[in-house]
Scaffold this motif. Structure first.
Motif, PDB file in Angstrom:
ATOM      1  N   PRO A 280       0.824  -1.212   0.000  1.00 48.28           N
ATOM      2  CA  PRO A 280       0.000   0.000   0.000  1.00 48.28           C
ATOM      3  C   PRO A 280       0.861   1.266   0.000  1.00 48.28           C
ATOM      4  N   PRO A 281       0.287   2.392  -0.434  1.00 48.02           N
ATOM      5  CA  PRO A 281       1.032   3.647  -0.376  1.00 48.02           C
ATOM      6  C   PRO A 281       1.544   3.892   1.049  1.00 48.02           C
ATOM      7  N   LEU A 282       2.772   4.342   1.152  1.00 48.74           N
ATOM      8  CA  LEU A 282       3.476   4.370   2.419  1.00 48.74           C
ATOM      9  C   LEU A 282       3.212   5.639   3.223  1.00 48.74           C
ATOM     10  N   THR A 283       2.774   5.462   4.452  1.00 53.45           N
ATOM     11  CA  THR A 283       2.762   6.564   5.415  1.00 53.45           C
ATOM     12  C   THR A 283       4.215   6.861   5.770  1.00 53.45           C
ATOM     13  N   THR A 284       4.597   8.119   5.711  1.00 51.73           N
ATOM     14  CA  THR A 284       6.012   8.442   5.891  1.00 51.73           C
ATOM     15  C   THR A 284       6.187   9.867   6.382  1.00 51.73           C
ATOM     16  N   VAL A 285       7.357  10.161   6.859  1.00 47.16           N
ATOM     17  CA  VAL A 285       7.728  11.518   7.255  1.00 47.16           C
ATOM     18  C   VAL A 285       8.415  12.172   6.066  1.00 47.16           C
ATOM     19  N   THR A 318      10.128  18.871   8.815  1.00 44.47           N
ATOM     20  CA  THR A 318       9.598  17.591   8.334  1.00 44.47           C
ATOM     21  C   THR A 318       8.103  17.539   8.622  1.00 44.47           C
ATOM     22  N   ASP A 319       7.365  16.765   7.823  1.00 41.98           N
ATOM     23  CA  ASP A 319       5.907  16.639   7.997  1.00 41.98           C
ATOM     24  C   ASP A 319       5.494  15.190   7.820  1.00 41.98           C
ATOM     25  N   LEU A 320       4.560  14.751   8.636  1.00 41.87           N
ATOM     26  CA  LEU A 320       4.027  13.397   8.496  1.00 41.87           C
ATOM     27  C   LEU A 320       3.011  13.364   7.359  1.00 41.87           C
ATOM     28  N   VAL A 321       3.184  12.421   6.451  1.00 40.47           N
ATOM     29  CA  VAL A 321       2.245  12.222   5.343  1.00 40.47           C
ATOM     30  C   VAL A 321       1.548  10.879   5.568  1.00 40.47           C
TER      31      VAL A 321
END
Length: 338
Positions: A280-285, A318-321
């Motif tokens: 799945p599309p990755l949750t990332t910083v 940095t931002d959490l996506v």
């Protein structure tokens, strides 16, 4: 401090000192080292003549270039260089010890408008040698704490580690694995410290067995992911110190019959273009890699023009996506899968 004074103290001729400064090869190694030590000791700065204008070259120096992470840095540097009508020359050292004397002499011989050093250590000796040759330089994502007077551009790694871990805690995870980079890298230590801070703030014990180290590449994510999932009480979520490591965790989970995020939540760090197209599309910083390189290149160009009198240390946010690789922990995971 003049070349004549350096030459007298070193016991050599003025032309010999000039050859060392300009990277000429016809100097004995012992003599070269003695002169370089004196140049650094006295903080010698080469006088720039009116004819020494910009040459239209920026040197971008990598320790390694095996990751898409490096390509984002290249894109950012090229953007800033192109606007300044300059070109980017890429060097790959294959070591994190920083540029060596051979590299420095080659650069001195052909001249450059500035040097952007990526993810490497910068010794005080090399710092002095670059300064003595009037080479503006900026370090991007330094491996260790930059020395006083060294300009650097990084990201808010601690905050990124905090926000990634806090996101998993808010979803209900309490067993959260952490895969960092090398233990002596500044950015890796900061991300792990942010992870620790989030757990401690939430009243969740920090368990050493859940913290692993790798090299930010896929294989280390795969191997350390397997190690974490092999624990008697495995984590329900893993925060990887890079997107590439997160992709390695994806593969480790798949090999164990686990579904992401139904059985295991995964968070990365970087937000590479691949993160959006992963499944799945990755949750990332999101680490603003292109912006970091763009800013570092602009800083180097400004230093070359004499516009920047003092070195600066900059950390970009940095931002959490949040995407689809994280979810609430499963209430009844299959023991056969784990």
């Amino acid at each position: 401090m003049t070349i004549a004074v350096i030459a007298e103290e070193a016991g050599v001729s003025v032309p010999t000192v000039s050859k060392v400064i300009n990277g000429r090869p016809e100097v004995a190694p012992e003599t070269r080292q003695r002169v370089e030590r004196l140049l650094h000791k006295h903080g010698y700065q080469r006088r720039v003549s009116p004819g020494d204008g910009p040459v239209g070259l920026i040197d971008l120096v990598f320790a390694e270039i095996e990751s898409p992470w490096a390509m984002e840095i290249v894109r950012g540097a090229e953007t800033a260089a192109r606007e300044a009508e300059a070109s980017v020359v890429i060097s790959v050292l294959h070591t994190h010890a920083g540029p060596g004397r051979d590299w420095l002499e080659r650069i001195a011989a052909r001249r450059t408008d500035g040097v952007v050093i990526v993810a490497s250590r910068l010794s005080t000796g090399l710092q002095g040698q670059l300064s003595a040759r009037s080479m503006p330089f900026v370090v991007v994502d330094p491996e260790g704490e930059p020395a006083n007077g060294v300009a650097s551009v990084g990201a808010t790694n601690w905050h990124g580690g905090l926000s990634a871990t806090r996101h998993l805690l808010e979803l209900g995870h309490r067993r959260i694995g952490m895969i960092g980079g090398p233990g002596d890298m500044l950015c890796s230590r900061a991300r792990i410290d942010g992870y620790r801070a989030a757990l401690e703030t939430a009243g969740v014990p920090v368990e050493p067995e859940l913290i692993r180290h790798g090299d930010f590449l896929v294989d280390s994510g795969h191997d350390q992911g397997h190690a974490l999932l092999s624990l008697a009480d495995p984590p329900t979520a893993i925060f990887a110190g890079s997107d590439m490591q997160a992709f390695g965790v994806f593969e480790a989970a798949r090999q164990r019959g686990l579904r992401v995020p139904a059985d295991l939540s995964v968070v990365g760090f970087d937000d590479l273009p691949l993160a959006r197209s992963a499944w799945p599309p990755l949750t990332t910083v999101r680490q603003p890699l292109q912006e970091m390189a763009d800013l570092a290149t602009r800083m180097v160009l400004a230093m070359g023009r004499g516009d920047s009198a003092e070195a600066r240390r900059v950390e970009l946010a940095t931002d959490l996506v949040v995407r689809e690789s994280t979810a609430q922990p499963s209430l009844t995971p299959s023991s056969s899968q784990w």
